[in-house]
Design a protein around this motif. Structure first.
Motif, short mmCIF file in Angstrom:
data_model
loop_
_atom_site.label_atom_id
_atom_site.label_comp_id
_atom_site.label_asym_id
_atom_site.label_seq_id
_atom_site.Cartn_x
_atom_site.Cartn_y
_atom_site.Cartn_z
N ILE A 14 -33.21 16.92 -12.78
CA ILE A 14 -34.39 17.77 -12.68
C ILE A 14 -34.64 18.14 -11.22
N THR A 15 -34.75 17.13 -10.36
CA THR A 15 -35.04 17.39 -8.95
C THR A 15 -34.49 16.26 -8.09
N GLU A 16 -34.41 16.54 -6.78
CA GLU A 16 -33.91 15.57 -5.81
C GLU A 16 -34.67 15.77 -4.51
N GLU A 17 -35.23 14.69 -3.98
CA GLU A 17 -35.98 14.76 -2.73
C GLU A 17 -35.59 13.59 -1.84
N THR A 18 -35.38 13.87 -0.54
CA THR A 18 -35.04 12.86 0.45
C THR A 18 -36.31 12.45 1.20
N SER A 19 -36.42 11.16 1.53
CA SER A 19 -37.59 10.65 2.25
C SER A 19 -37.67 11.29 3.64
#
Length: 130
Positions: free
Chosen positions: A49-54
């Motif tokens: 669905i989605t991917e986010e990096t800190s």
């Protein structure tokens, strides 16, 4: 009690041994059932669905939509990837009756997946444990 043990040493030994054996086997069965049915680390990801990096780049969270088939509703799995360490991945979020997996970072170690706020890498959200 000491007189009973002295009079019946074989019976006492058999009774204690049976209790210890039964407790050990029961604990093993319970641990196996937990691993087989409740461990979210055994889940297959599904559709990304989605991917986010800190913000500091140490972690990446991906959310996946799991399609359980015709008789089971969708579920969302959140997977934490350790970018700096060779630790692999860890499933940190599991929610049933959900199709969207929005990810936003609150700070370097805090992530919000849908309505759940988690301190990574230690906290895990599993809807079955509420």
């Amino acid at each position: 009690m000491k007189r009973f043990i002295k009079k019946h040493p074989v019976g006492f030994t058999i009774t204690v041994s049976t209790i210890v054996f039964t407790a050990t086997v029961s604990w093993g069965i319970i641990a196996l059932m937990h691993w087989a049915f409740f461990d979210i680390d055994r889940l297959e990801p599904g559709e990304l669905i989605t991917e986010e990096t800190s913000p500091d780049g140490r972690y990446t969270v991906q959310t996946f939509r799991n399609n359980g088939g015709a008789t089971v509703d969708y579920a969302v799995l959140g997977v934490l990837t350790f970018n700096e360490k060779d630790r692999g991945v860890k499933n940190i979020y599991w929610q049933y009756h959900e199709e969207e997996g929005e990810v936003s970072w609150v700070d370097d170690d805090t992530v919000q997946i849908n309505d759940q706020v988690l301190q990574v890498p230690d906290e895990v959200y599993d809807y079955r444990r509420e």
